[in-house]
Design a protein around this motif. Structure first.
Motif, PDB file in Angstrom:
ATOM      1  N   ARG A 135       0.830  -1.214   0.000  1.00  0.00           N
ATOM      2  CA  ARG A 135       0.000   0.000   0.000  1.00  0.00           C
ATOM      3  C   ARG A 135       0.862   1.261   0.000  1.00  0.00           C
ATOM      4  O   ARG A 135       0.586   2.206  -0.746  1.00  0.00           O
ATOM      5  CB  ARG A 135      -0.935  -0.007   1.209  1.00  0.00           C
ATOM      6  N   SER A 136       1.913   1.286   0.822  1.00  0.00           N
ATOM      7  CA  SER A 136       2.745   2.490   0.887  1.00  0.00           C
ATOM      8  C   SER A 136       3.517   2.700  -0.409  1.00  0.00           C
ATOM      9  O   SER A 136       3.724   3.844  -0.844  1.00  0.00           O
ATOM     10  CB  SER A 136       3.699   2.415   2.084  1.00  0.00           C
TER      11      SER A 136
ATOM     12  N   THR B 296       2.456   1.712  -3.435  1.00  0.00           N
ATOM     13  CA  THR B 296       1.447   2.173  -4.397  1.00  0.00           C
ATOM     14  C   THR B 296       1.165   3.653  -4.210  1.00  0.00           C
ATOM     15  O   THR B 296       1.088   4.422  -5.176  1.00  0.00           O
ATOM     16  CB  THR B 296       0.147   1.371  -4.226  1.00  0.00           C
ATOM     17  N   ARG B 297       1.006   4.073  -2.954  1.00  0.00           N
ATOM     18  CA  ARG B 297       0.714   5.481  -2.677  1.00  0.00           C
ATOM     19  C   ARG B 297       1.870   6.366  -3.142  1.00  0.00           C
ATOM     20  O   ARG B 297       1.653   7.441  -3.721  1.00  0.00           O
ATOM     21  CB  ARG B 297       0.465   5.673  -1.187  1.00  0.00           C
TER      22      ARG B 297
ATOM     23  N   ASP C 245      -4.257   6.283  -2.930  1.00  0.00           N
ATOM     24  CA  ASP C 245      -4.547   4.907  -2.583  1.00  0.00           C
ATOM     25  C   ASP C 245      -5.419   4.304  -3.673  1.00  0.00           C
ATOM     26  O   ASP C 245      -6.387   4.942  -4.142  1.00  0.00           O
ATOM     27  CB  ASP C 245      -5.284   4.813  -1.239  1.00  0.00           C
TER      28      ASP C 245
ATOM     29  N   HIS D 255      -8.067   1.420  -4.954  1.00  0.00           N
ATOM     30  CA  HIS D 255      -9.077   0.524  -4.401  1.00  0.00           C
ATOM     31  C   HIS D 255      -9.721  -0.250  -5.538  1.00  0.00           C
ATOM     32  O   HIS D 255     -10.268   0.336  -6.471  1.00  0.00           O
ATOM     33  CB  HIS D 255     -10.149   1.318  -3.647  1.00  0.00           C
TER      34      HIS D 255
END
Length: 504
Positions: A233-234, A236-237, A243, A245
């Motif tokens: 997730r980090s 990707t951000r 973020d 989804h």
């Protein structure tokens, strides 16, 4: 006294016209370390590689090697300092043998006019032994699989006394087992004191292989640190600035409807046997299996690219057995190949030309092109597929991987396709574009009653986008996962069983 970094870039900037490809970027590469450089297409990764390898000169900033400033870094100087780049196409001589590819650069550097073949073969055997791999030295490189060509490229870099090997998207065309072997080789290189800069946008691979991570976005370094500081997730951000989804795809209720595509007891040469397959309107059905399981052969046979299919095939209940591509297109079948560059697109032609090529009869019914209609339809597709480009007259070869893939998919929507076969739908596409392409595929399937067959080695892709996934082993469908049973873990377990020779 601390050892100086192998390579240090300080405040590097590079412009192309009015575009700043790199903006005040600093990066340190240490000896015998595995460092990952991540970012979406257009983030500046390729520009940095070319600066480190001496192809581009920075407009601003300083380059240090072994702690000493380098006034001007050209390719010869970079190679002399031990920098080797393995690009996605490997830059090998395809019609030469393995031993010729391995020995040629060494003899050229030594100024030899004749090759000592006994020495050349010994060099090749020794370097492959260091990698703990076996290759036929007399095989021409073009006959090797992608993993074999990559090994030749790595071995050639080692023979050039590499201290840093830069691998640009090295796993794009590799299977899971081949990726595992590559990672073992990278760790062996590290044990020999060779550093690796691993350029990728595959987050799970970054987390597995690298020790340190640097992320670029829009030409700037946005984060850097030990890989233990990051998760998917980090990363990707950092890569996208947001973020992402993506929910699981849910197919519509198709009870009582006629299948869009049926295969009944289909055999494809010696590649697939006894295939029974049903695709309903609005479904996305996945197909998983190891390389050689027969997935590609089935897709090509459905699309009329093979002449060795037997059995029964029906589209909307009508028997169809396409002998060629035009017959398949006429039956409402579309196919997006895995290698869009060599199999799917005309790179020097415009987006418009690529978009209309599969439906020319609509735009040129009397042998001359209705340019106005072709332009209108392409502009419509351009918007629906959210293609990022200055216009429809831009050559496809100038587009990013994600935008080129959207052109490929959009081309088939202009044929009013009813069955869409996607072989590796997001291979070589960055994480942001990947999410957008998945969303487009799901929306098109729901809104147009398409039946989609998605062939992929990307387990998260299959789990998120398919309502069913078929598992193949040695030319046969050996299992199906659907509903709550369709998870990444279940798919991984099925593939693991295949690796061990068990039914999936």
């Amino acid at each position: 006294m601390a050892t100086a970094p192998l390579i240090e870039l300080r405040n590097i900037s590079k412009r192309f016209g009015g575009v700043r490809a790199l903006d005040d970027v600093s990066l340190t590469l240490d000896a015998a370390r595995i460092h990952c450089l991540a970012g979406e297409n257009g983030s500046g990764k390729s520009t940095l590689i070319k600066i480190v390898s001496g192809v581009y000169q920075p407009d601003e900033g300083e380059i240090l090697i072994d702690g000493k400033p380098v006034g001007k870094l050209d390719p010869a100087t970079s190679i002399a300092h031990g920098v080797q780049v393995i690009y996605q196409d490997f830059s090998l001589f395809p019609t030469l043998t393995v031993v010729e590819n391995l020995a040629l650069n060494t003899f050229l550097r030594e100024g030899k006019t004749r090759i000592d073949w006994r020495r050349a073969r010994k060099m090749a055997r020794d370097v492959l032994a260091r990698l703990d791999v076996t290759l036929d030295l007399d095989a021409t490189v073009e006959t090797l699989p992608a993993a074999g060509r990559q090994i030749v490229a790595i071995a050639r870099a080692m023979l050039a006394d590499a201290r840093l090997i830069i691998m640009d998207e090295p796993t794009t065309t590799l299977t899971g087992r081949e990726v595992e072997r590559l990672f073992r080789i990278v760790r062996d290189l590290q044990a020999d004191g060779i550093a690796t800069l691993f350029v990728s946008h595959k987050m799970r691979e970054m987390l597995e292989i690298s020790e340190r991570l640097t992320v670029f976005r829009n030409g700037k370094k946005v984060t850097e640190g030990p890989i233990s500081d990051y998760d998917e997730r980090s990363i990707t951000r950092a890569m996208t600035g947001r973020d992402l989804h993506q929910g699981h795809f849910i197919a519509p209720d198709v009870s009582g409807r006629e299948p869009r595509l049926e295969l009944r007891n289909v055999t494809v040469g010696d590649k697939a046997q006894g295939i029974n397959l049903t695709l309903m309107p609005g479904e996305i059905v996945g197909m998983s299996g190891l390389i050689g399981a027969g997935r590609k052969a089935i897709a090509q046979a459905i699309f009329g690219l093979r002449g060795d299919m037997s059995g029964e095939m029906l589209v909307d209940g009508k028997p169809v057995m396409p002998k060629n591509v035009p017959e398949a297109i006429a039956a409402g079948i579309a196919y997006v190949p895995e290698d869009r560059l060599s199999e799917g697109l005309f790179l020097t032609r415009s987006i418009r030309d690529n978009a209309i090529v599969s439906s020319l009869s609509r735009f040129a019914p009397h042998l001359w092109l209705d340019a106005e209609k072709a332009g209108e339809e392409t502009h419509k597709m351009f918007g629906e597929m959210a293609i990022s480009a200055p216009g429809i007259d831009v050559p496809v070869g100038t587009l990013s991987g994600g935008n080129a893939q959207r052109v490929m998919i959009g081309r088939w929507l202009m044929t009013d396709a009813r069955v869409l076969i996607l072989n590796g739908p997001t291979v070589g596409v960055d994480v942001g574009s990947k999410e957008q392409i998945h969303g487009i595929i799901q929306d098109l399937t729901r809104n147009n009653d398409l039946a989609v067959l998605m062939i992929s080695d990307d387990l998260p892709e299959l789990a998120a986008n398919c309502n069913r996934v078929l598992c193949m082993t040695e030319g046969r469908i050996t299992g199906e996962l659907a509903g709550d049973a369709l998870t990444e873990e279940a798919l991984d377990a099925a593939l693991s069983n295949e690796k061990q020779g068990e039914p999936a």
